[in-house]
Design a protein around this motif. Structure first.
Motif, PDB file in Angstrom:
ATOM      1  N   GLY A 125       0.948   5.440  -0.043  1.00  0.00           N
ATOM      2  CA  GLY A 125       0.312   6.861   0.424  1.00  0.00           C
ATOM      3  C   GLY A 125       1.064   7.749  -0.455  1.00  0.00           C
ATOM      4  O   GLY A 125       1.158   7.762  -1.697  1.00  0.00           O
ATOM      5  N   GLY A 126       1.491   8.803   0.173  1.00  0.00           N
ATOM      6  CA  GLY A 126       2.129  10.020  -0.145  1.00  0.00           C
ATOM      7  C   GLY A 126       3.758   9.615  -0.474  1.00  0.00           C
ATOM      8  O   GLY A 126       4.509  10.355  -1.038  1.00  0.00           O
ATOM      9  N   GLY A 127       3.850   8.304  -0.263  1.00  0.00           N
ATOM     10  CA  GLY A 127       5.435   7.897  -0.205  1.00  0.00           C
ATOM     11  C   GLY A 127       6.426   8.589   0.587  1.00  0.00           C
ATOM     12  O   GLY A 127       7.734   8.907   0.133  1.00  0.00           O
ATOM     13  N   SER A 128       5.949   9.492   1.476  1.00  0.00           N
ATOM     14  CA  SER A 128       7.020  10.320   2.497  1.00  0.00           C
ATOM     15  C   SER A 128       7.728   9.566   3.691  1.00  0.00           C
ATOM     16  O   SER A 128       8.319  10.426   4.308  1.00  0.00           O
ATOM     17  CB  SER A 128       6.065  11.618   2.702  1.00  0.00           C
ATOM     18  OG  SER A 128       5.100  11.193   3.580  1.00  0.00           O
ATOM     19  N   ASN A 129       7.550   8.311   3.825  1.00  0.00           N
ATOM     20  CA  ASN A 129       8.100   7.821   4.853  1.00  0.00           C
ATOM     21  C   ASN A 129       8.495   6.475   4.433  1.00  0.00           C
ATOM     22  O   ASN A 129       8.550   5.493   5.255  1.00  0.00           O
ATOM     23  CB  ASN A 129       7.090   7.548   6.128  1.00  0.00           C
ATOM     24  CG  ASN A 129       7.984   7.458   7.244  1.00  0.00           C
ATOM     25  OD1 ASN A 129       8.983   7.946   7.594  1.00  0.00           O
ATOM     26  ND2 ASN A 129       7.353   6.817   8.523  1.00  0.00           N
TER      27      ASN A 129
ATOM     28  N   ILE B 150       1.030  -1.326   0.183  1.00  0.00           N
ATOM     29  CA  ILE B 150      -0.124  -0.040   0.053  1.00  0.00           C
ATOM     30  C   ILE B 150       0.906   1.189  -0.082  1.00  0.00           C
ATOM     31  O   ILE B 150       1.621   1.392   0.651  1.00  0.00           O
ATOM     32  CB  ILE B 150      -0.859   0.137   1.239  1.00  0.00           C
ATOM     33  CG1 ILE B 150      -1.355  -1.314   1.748  1.00  0.00           C
ATOM     34  CG2 ILE B 150      -1.997   1.143   0.983  1.00  0.00           C
ATOM     35  CD1 ILE B 150      -2.378  -1.860   0.550  1.00  0.00           C
TER      36      ILE B 150
ATOM     37  N   ARG C 130       9.061  24.814  10.623  1.00  0.00           N
ATOM     38  CA  ARG C 130       9.479  23.560   9.957  1.00  0.00           C
ATOM     39  C   ARG C 130      10.260  24.023   8.235  1.00  0.00           C
ATOM     40  O   ARG C 130      11.089  23.355   8.130  1.00  0.00           O
ATOM     41  CB  ARG C 130       8.125  22.791   9.339  1.00  0.00           C
ATOM     42  CG  ARG C 130       7.532  22.064  10.778  1.00  0.00           C
ATOM     43  CD  ARG C 130       6.257  21.498  10.301  1.00  0.00           C
ATOM     44  NE  ARG C 130       6.678  20.083   9.548  1.00  0.00           N
ATOM     45  CZ  ARG C 130       6.625  19.045  10.036  1.00  0.00           C
ATOM     46  NH1 ARG C 130       6.494  18.761  11.225  1.00  0.00           N
ATOM     47  NH2 ARG C 130       6.998  17.884   9.303  1.00  0.00           N
TER      48      ARG C 130
ATOM     49  N   ASN D 112      -0.442  11.203   3.351  1.00  0.00           N
ATOM     50  CA  ASN D 112      -1.742  11.026   3.312  1.00  0.00           C
ATOM     51  C   ASN D 112      -2.340  10.744   4.921  1.00  0.00           C
ATOM     52  O   ASN D 112      -1.699  10.159   5.682  1.00  0.00           O
ATOM     53  CB  ASN D 112      -2.187  10.126   2.178  1.00  0.00           C
ATOM     54  CG  ASN D 112      -2.203  10.481   0.999  1.00  0.00           C
ATOM     55  OD1 ASN D 112      -1.476  11.736   0.723  1.00  0.00           O
ATOM     56  ND2 ASN D 112      -1.807   9.760  -0.208  1.00  0.00           N
TER      57      ASN D 112
ATOM     58  N   PRO E  65       4.091  16.055   5.638  1.00  0.00           N
ATOM     59  CA  PRO E  65       3.791  15.233   4.145  1.00  0.00           C
ATOM     60  C   PRO E  65       2.943  14.248   4.257  1.00  0.00           C
ATOM     61  O   PRO E  65       2.898  13.511   5.356  1.00  0.00           O
ATOM     62  CB  PRO E  65       5.136  15.142   3.617  1.00  0.00           C
ATOM     63  CG  PRO E  65       6.052  16.131   4.536  1.00  0.00           C
ATOM     64  CD  PRO E  65       5.479  15.924   5.880  1.00  0.00           C
TER      65      PRO E  65
ATOM     66  N   GLY F 283       3.440  12.679  14.644  1.00  0.00           N
ATOM     67  CA  GLY F 283       3.697  13.627  15.624  1.00  0.00           C
ATOM     68  C   GLY F 283       4.485  14.671  15.449  1.00  0.00           C
ATOM     69  O   GLY F 283       5.430  14.691  14.627  1.00  0.00           O
TER      70      GLY F 283
ATOM     71  N   ILE G 235      -5.810   0.806   5.242  1.00  0.00           N
ATOM     72  CA  ILE G 235      -6.616   1.744   5.970  1.00  0.00           C
ATOM     73  C   ILE G 235      -7.584   2.803   4.790  1.00  0.00           C
ATOM     74  O   ILE G 235      -6.797   3.156   4.085  1.00  0.00           O
ATOM     75  CB  ILE G 235      -5.730   2.578   6.889  1.00  0.00           C
ATOM     76  CG1 ILE G 235      -4.946   1.758   7.969  1.00  0.00           C
ATOM     77  CG2 ILE G 235      -6.456   4.084   7.583  1.00  0.00           C
ATOM     78  CD1 ILE G 235      -4.076   2.328   8.721  1.00  0.00           C
TER      79      ILE G 235
HETATM   80  P1  FAD Z   1       3.808   6.430   2.797  1.00  0.00           P
HETATM   81  O1  FAD Z   1       5.258   6.609   2.928  1.00  0.00           O
HETATM   82  O2  FAD Z   1       3.151   6.291   1.380  1.00  0.00           O
HETATM   83  O3  FAD Z   1       3.738   4.906   3.458  1.00  0.00           O
HETATM   84  C1  FAD Z   1       4.153   4.629   4.659  1.00  0.00           C
HETATM   85  C2  FAD Z   1       3.826   3.551   5.356  1.00  0.00           C
HETATM   86  O4  FAD Z   1       2.649   3.273   5.509  1.00  0.00           O
HETATM   87  C3  FAD Z   1       4.376   2.213   4.351  1.00  0.00           C
HETATM   88  O5  FAD Z   1       4.684   1.100   5.228  1.00  0.00           O
HETATM   89  C4  FAD Z   1       2.990   1.951   3.622  1.00  0.00           C
HETATM   90  O6  FAD Z   1       2.697   0.732   3.524  1.00  0.00           O
HETATM   91  C5  FAD Z   1       1.892   2.211   4.545  1.00  0.00           C
HETATM   92  N1  FAD Z   1       0.589   2.820   4.567  1.00  0.00           N
HETATM   93  C6  FAD Z   1       0.486   3.975   3.745  1.00  0.00           C
HETATM   94  N2  FAD Z   1      -0.909   4.148   3.454  1.00  0.00           N
HETATM   95  C7  FAD Z   1      -1.470   2.994   4.137  1.00  0.00           C
HETATM   96  C8  FAD Z   1      -2.847   2.869   4.249  1.00  0.00           C
HETATM   97  N3  FAD Z   1      -3.868   3.418   3.762  1.00  0.00           N
HETATM   98  N4  FAD Z   1      -3.235   1.596   4.795  1.00  0.00           N
HETATM   99  C9  FAD Z   1      -2.105   0.755   5.342  1.00  0.00           C
HETATM  100  N5  FAD Z   1      -0.970   1.068   5.314  1.00  0.00           N
HETATM  101  C10 FAD Z   1      -0.629   2.301   4.751  1.00  0.00           C
HETATM  102  N6  FAD Z   1       6.322  12.325  10.264  1.00  0.00           N
HETATM  103  C11 FAD Z   1       6.101  12.749  11.604  1.00  0.00           C
HETATM  104  O7  FAD Z   1       5.266  11.851  12.419  1.00  0.00           O
HETATM  105  N7  FAD Z   1       6.146  13.897  12.049  1.00  0.00           N
HETATM  106  C12 FAD Z   1       6.829  14.695  10.995  1.00  0.00           C
HETATM  107  O8  FAD Z   1       7.056  15.674  11.869  1.00  0.00           O
HETATM  108  C13 FAD Z   1       7.019  14.576   9.897  1.00  0.00           C
HETATM  109  N8  FAD Z   1       7.778  15.267   9.101  1.00  0.00           N
HETATM  110  C14 FAD Z   1       8.246  15.053   8.084  1.00  0.00           C
HETATM  111  C15 FAD Z   1       8.912  15.800   6.978  1.00  0.00           C
HETATM  112  C16 FAD Z   1       9.184  15.643   5.804  1.00  0.00           C
HETATM  113  C17 FAD Z   1      10.087  16.826   5.253  1.00  0.00           C
HETATM  114  C18 FAD Z   1       9.060  14.359   5.268  1.00  0.00           C
HETATM  115  C19 FAD Z   1       9.408  14.239   3.910  1.00  0.00           C
HETATM  116  C20 FAD Z   1       8.312  13.276   6.092  1.00  0.00           C
HETATM  117  C21 FAD Z   1       8.017  13.710   7.199  1.00  0.00           C
HETATM  118  N9  FAD Z   1       7.391  12.800   8.208  1.00  0.00           N
HETATM  119  C22 FAD Z   1       7.046  13.103   9.664  1.00  0.00           C
HETATM  120  C23 FAD Z   1       7.070  11.564   7.712  1.00  0.00           C
HETATM  121  C24 FAD Z   1       5.785  11.368   6.845  1.00  0.00           C
HETATM  122  O9  FAD Z   1       5.353  12.386   6.501  1.00  0.00           O
HETATM  123  C25 FAD Z   1       4.550  10.568   7.604  1.00  0.00           C
HETATM  124  O10 FAD Z   1       5.189   9.302   8.193  1.00  0.00           O
HETATM  125  C26 FAD Z   1       3.411  10.483   6.878  1.00  0.00           C
HETATM  126  O11 FAD Z   1       2.467   9.945   7.742  1.00  0.00           O
HETATM  127  C27 FAD Z   1       3.685   9.471   5.817  1.00  0.00           C
HETATM  128  O12 FAD Z   1       2.413   9.512   4.984  1.00  0.00           O
HETATM  129  P2  FAD Z   1       2.616   8.894   3.422  1.00  0.00           P
HETATM  130  O13 FAD Z   1       0.930   8.907   2.859  1.00  0.00           O
HETATM  131  O14 FAD Z   1       3.346   9.630   2.600  1.00  0.00           O
HETATM  132  O15 FAD Z   1       3.001   7.387   3.785  1.00  0.00           O
END
Ligand code: FAD
Ligand code: EPU
Length: 338
Positions: A51-55, A49, A223, A118, A116, A128, A178
């Motif tokens: 989402g935004g690929g940011s973690n 799965i 930030r 979803n 960043p 957090g 989710i």
């Molecule tokens: P993704 O990177 O796409 O996915 C992350 C994980 O979740 C993967 O394992 C994926 O398989 C799983 N996943 C995604 N969507 C679903 C779904 N719908 N159902 C089940 N599994 C799913 N994080 C913080 O906590 N605090 C911060 O202050 C913070 N600052 C950041 C700053 C920057 C510049 C960046 C690049 C990242 C930051 N992050 C921070 C990390 C990130 O933004 C969060 O972890 C965010 O919630 C990841 O969301 P995503 O949609 O990009 O997830």
């Protein structure tokens, strides 16, 4: 259902890793998601799965069916005297949801502005920042069990939220999609400005009256001043967690390294600033080819252009070794390494 094959994920992860997905589909409803899951089951394909690929740090091509969750929708489902209950589709952008809350005077997520990614991933690691975590405003979520192909509702207790942790990140990893999250937001704000530089930033902004919009703006300014914008330099935010150590170990280390930054926790442990540990190892701003440790925030690893996931991973191992040797502290990765 539109299925693509061997497509590049470069633009779909904030590290900008040029890996490919064996199969790929965007789902924009629970129905289209269940169709894709059924297809995976019938063809014996593992799914991943996105989402935004940011973690995520991709270190290799993804030999699975990548399901990009794009389920939208923001709906007020209930309200009581003190709260609004807002149900949000997993594919909504987190920051846009925060802005929606601010525009509608739903309080509680203003300190989490500009993170960043979803909504669907927000419970994954209990996102957090600046003294607030998702668990503080979480009500429930709807998920779909990939194996049983059944919808399941999780309450906050069932998610076992911890610091950058939940059941979805460990025990139930890759077992659920989710599909929506319901947040419980306050009608009367409880301003939280005690953390970090928020108060100082509010003063700089010359604030006349405190509001959730002002707090969000202060957080956005802070930030922007220290975290690299993934649109400019590839990164996934903090690469490591801040480690928790026993207070005795912290006191011992403080004698040798008086500047060490740590915050006492309610459980009696101390959370140490990993950025400080890395910086003191002389690694802040370090760069090996296109893989680096950010010059303003040592906890953030960056891709200056063409680093591979392997190179970033190797750099993370070198950093962990250096911190272990100098301080005897083990750093744990926060980013999901694939
Ligand atoms: P993704 O990177 O796409 O996915 C992350 C994980 O979740 C993967 O394992 C994926 O398989 C799983 N996943 C995604 N969507 C679903 C779904 N719908 N159902 C089940 N599994 C799913 N994080 C913080 O906590 N605090 C911060 O202050 C913070 N600052 C950041 C700053 C920057 C510049 C960046 C690049 C990242 C930051 N992050 C921070 C990390 C990130 O933004 C969060 O972890 C965010 O919630 C990841 O969301 P995503 O949609 O990009 O997830
Ligand atoms: N520090 C240094 N050198 C550095 C970086 C930090 O010495 O290069 C020290 C400073 O003393 C500073 C302290 O570390 O006072 C804490 O730094 P900062 O306030 O920047 O926060 P952080 O602990 O590095 C955490 C989160 C961030 C979150 C901020 C604000 C983790 C792993 N990271 O960072 O979350 O935005 O606090 O609440 O808990 C993320 O998870 O991706 C993320 C960016």
């Amino acid at each position: 259902m539109q299925i693509e094959q061997n497509i590049s994920l470069r633009k779909l992860n904030t590290f900008g890793m040029d890996v490919s997905a064996r199969f790929f589909s965007v789902v924009d409803s629970v129905e289209s998601m269940t169709e894709v899951v059924k297809y995976c089951t019938e063809h014996n394909l593992a799914s991943f799965i996105l989402g935004g690929g940011s973690n995520i740090l991709f270190t290799k091509n993804v030999d699975a069916f990548v399901i990009k969750n794009n389920i939208k929708g923001i709906e007020k489902v209930h309200e009581d005297e003190e709260h609004y209950y807002i149900k949000v589709g997993a594919g909504e952008n987190w920051h846009q949801f925060v802005m929606h809350c601010i525009n509608n005077q739903y309080a509680g997520v203003e300190n989490l502005a500009l993170i960043p990614g979803n909504v669907g991933a927000s419970p994954m690691q209990n996102i957090g920042a600046y003294g607030v975590e998702i668990k503080d405003v979480f009500h429930s979520l709807e998920a779909y069990h990939l194996k049983d192909r059944q919808p399941v509702v999780f309450s906050g207790g069932e998610c076992s939220f911890g610091y950058r942790e939940s059941v979805f990140k460990n025990k139930y990893r890759n077992q659920f999609i989710i599909t929506s999250v319901t947040y419980r937001l306050k009608k009367k704000p409880d301003f939280n400005i005690s953390y970090g530089a928020i108060e100082q930033e509010l003063n700089i902004m010359g604030l006349k009256e405190l509001s959730i919009a002002a707090i969000a703006n202060a957080v956005i300014n802070i930030r922007r001043s220290k975290l690299p914008d993934p649109a400019v330099i590839g990164n996934a935010g903090s690469f490591f967690k801040n480690p928790e150590i026993p207070v005795e170990q912290f006191s011992q280390l403080k004698k040798e390294f008086p500047g060490m930054v740590g915050y006492e926790l309610e459980n009696g442990n101390v959370k140490v600033a990993a950025g400080w540990l890395i910086e003191q190892c002389g690694l802040k701003g370090y760069r090996s080819r296109d893989a680096g440790c950010h010059e303003k925030q040592a906890l953030v690893l960056v891709n200056y252009g063409n680093a591979t996931g392997e190179e970033i991973y190797t750099l993370s191992e070198d950093i962990m070794n250096s911190v272990k040797i100098k301080y005897g502290i083990h750093l744990e990765r926060e980013v999901n390494v694939i």
